[in-house]
Design an enzyme around this catalytic site. Sequence first.
Site, PDB file in Angstrom:
ATOM      1  N   LYS A   1     -28.762  -6.927 -48.785  1.00  0.00           N
ATOM      2  CA  LYS A   1     -28.144  -7.529 -49.970  1.00  0.00           C
ATOM      3  C   LYS A   1     -26.759  -8.060 -49.662  1.00  0.00           C
ATOM      4  O   LYS A   1     -26.228  -8.866 -50.404  1.00  0.00           O
ATOM      5  CB  LYS A   1     -28.096  -6.531 -51.130  1.00  0.00           C
TER       6      LYS A   1
ATOM      7  N   LYS B   1     -31.406  -7.241 -40.115  1.00  0.00           N
ATOM      8  CA  LYS B   1     -32.217  -6.644 -41.172  1.00  0.00           C
ATOM      9  C   LYS B   1     -31.937  -7.351 -42.498  1.00  0.00           C
ATOM     10  O   LYS B   1     -30.797  -7.735 -42.750  1.00  0.00           O
ATOM     11  CB  LYS B   1     -31.807  -5.165 -41.270  1.00  0.00           C
TER      12      LYS B   1
ATOM     13  N   LYS C   1     -20.636   1.708 -38.431  1.00  0.00           N
ATOM     14  CA  LYS C   1     -19.963   1.538 -39.723  1.00  0.00           C
ATOM     15  C   LYS C   1     -18.456   1.611 -39.583  1.00  0.00           C
ATOM     16  O   LYS C   1     -17.736   0.943 -40.323  1.00  0.00           O
ATOM     17  CB  LYS C   1     -20.461   2.570 -40.740  1.00  0.00           C
TER      18      LYS C   1
END
Length: 333
Positions: free
Chosen positions: A202, A199, A117
Amino acid sequence: MENEKKKEIVFSAIQPSGTITLGNYLGAVRNWVSMQDEYNCIYALADLHTITVRQEPAAMRKNILDAYASIMACGIDVEKSIFFIQSHVHTHAELAWVLSCYTQFGELSRMTQFKDKSAKHADNINAGLFTYPVLMAADILLYQADKVPVGADQKQHIEITRDIAERFNGIYGNVFKIPDGFIPKNGARVMSLQDPSKKMSKSDENVNGCVHLLDPPEVIMKKFKRAITDSEASVHYGEGKDGVNNLMAIYSAVTGLSYEQIEHDFDGRGYGDFKTAVGEAVAETLRPIRERYEQLVKDKAYLEDCYRKADELALKISSRTMNKVMKKIGFVL
Ligand code: TRP
């Protein structure tokens, strides 16, 4: 009664950082629903976790309420389970601070999610991103959870939760139950329909990669018809067939058919037929959920009543652990 064992406690949470996807449903929420009889289930909407990435206030408010209604619509039974909103229960942030003083900089530095991240959000590597696993540990340990169902990407966070709990118990005695993480056997790992090496998310740049829980049937059909496959035109599971493998995983998850059965049923048929079948099966699975969601969002007062009651129960349960922690450490209560 002798053989009437006390039910074990299950805790899990999901971040309301956008719409709930087919991946969230098949990978997590469907499993939450199926555990409600066998366990005392406590589920949270982990909204505090979402602000490690900058959120737009109006969108955040909407995402939280939509996610709450969507997950309820999947079949959470408020008579059996507690489904609350993390930020409404102040013990989470409190225990996270306390536990951060029992967590080493070095062990947090080794978290792969932090490394990933911080590479992705290089302009906002905030301290919250770094201490994220400590808040997650607090979520779990507050409820003395026995079992924590998670996706494969969260395994390392369960490990650090156990390490923190063991360390704390080592100093102060048995304060925390040491939780077992597990990856649900029937929890399909759903990949993007447009890039099956990633994966389903959204935030996929390609809107056709991600099926949302509330997509209407025609949109679902369109996305499956456009799904990436390969040039072999043979429905079977195999290496180098990530797209087809993903469609098989989804189809198997929603129909309960084994891979063998699917290969048999589609023997000699092309991808067009298969994609249509997968799309239809997914649309049928999601139809009742979307209908329940539409009922639920019309009744804001009912939804609010559900989370207020759950918040209150969560506060009551978690406060027992929190008080014990404070007392053991030496705070004046
Ligand atoms: N970090 C988890 C995820 O992104 C969500 C989460 C927060 C969680 N707190 C938790 C999961 C506690 C299990 C238990 O998927």
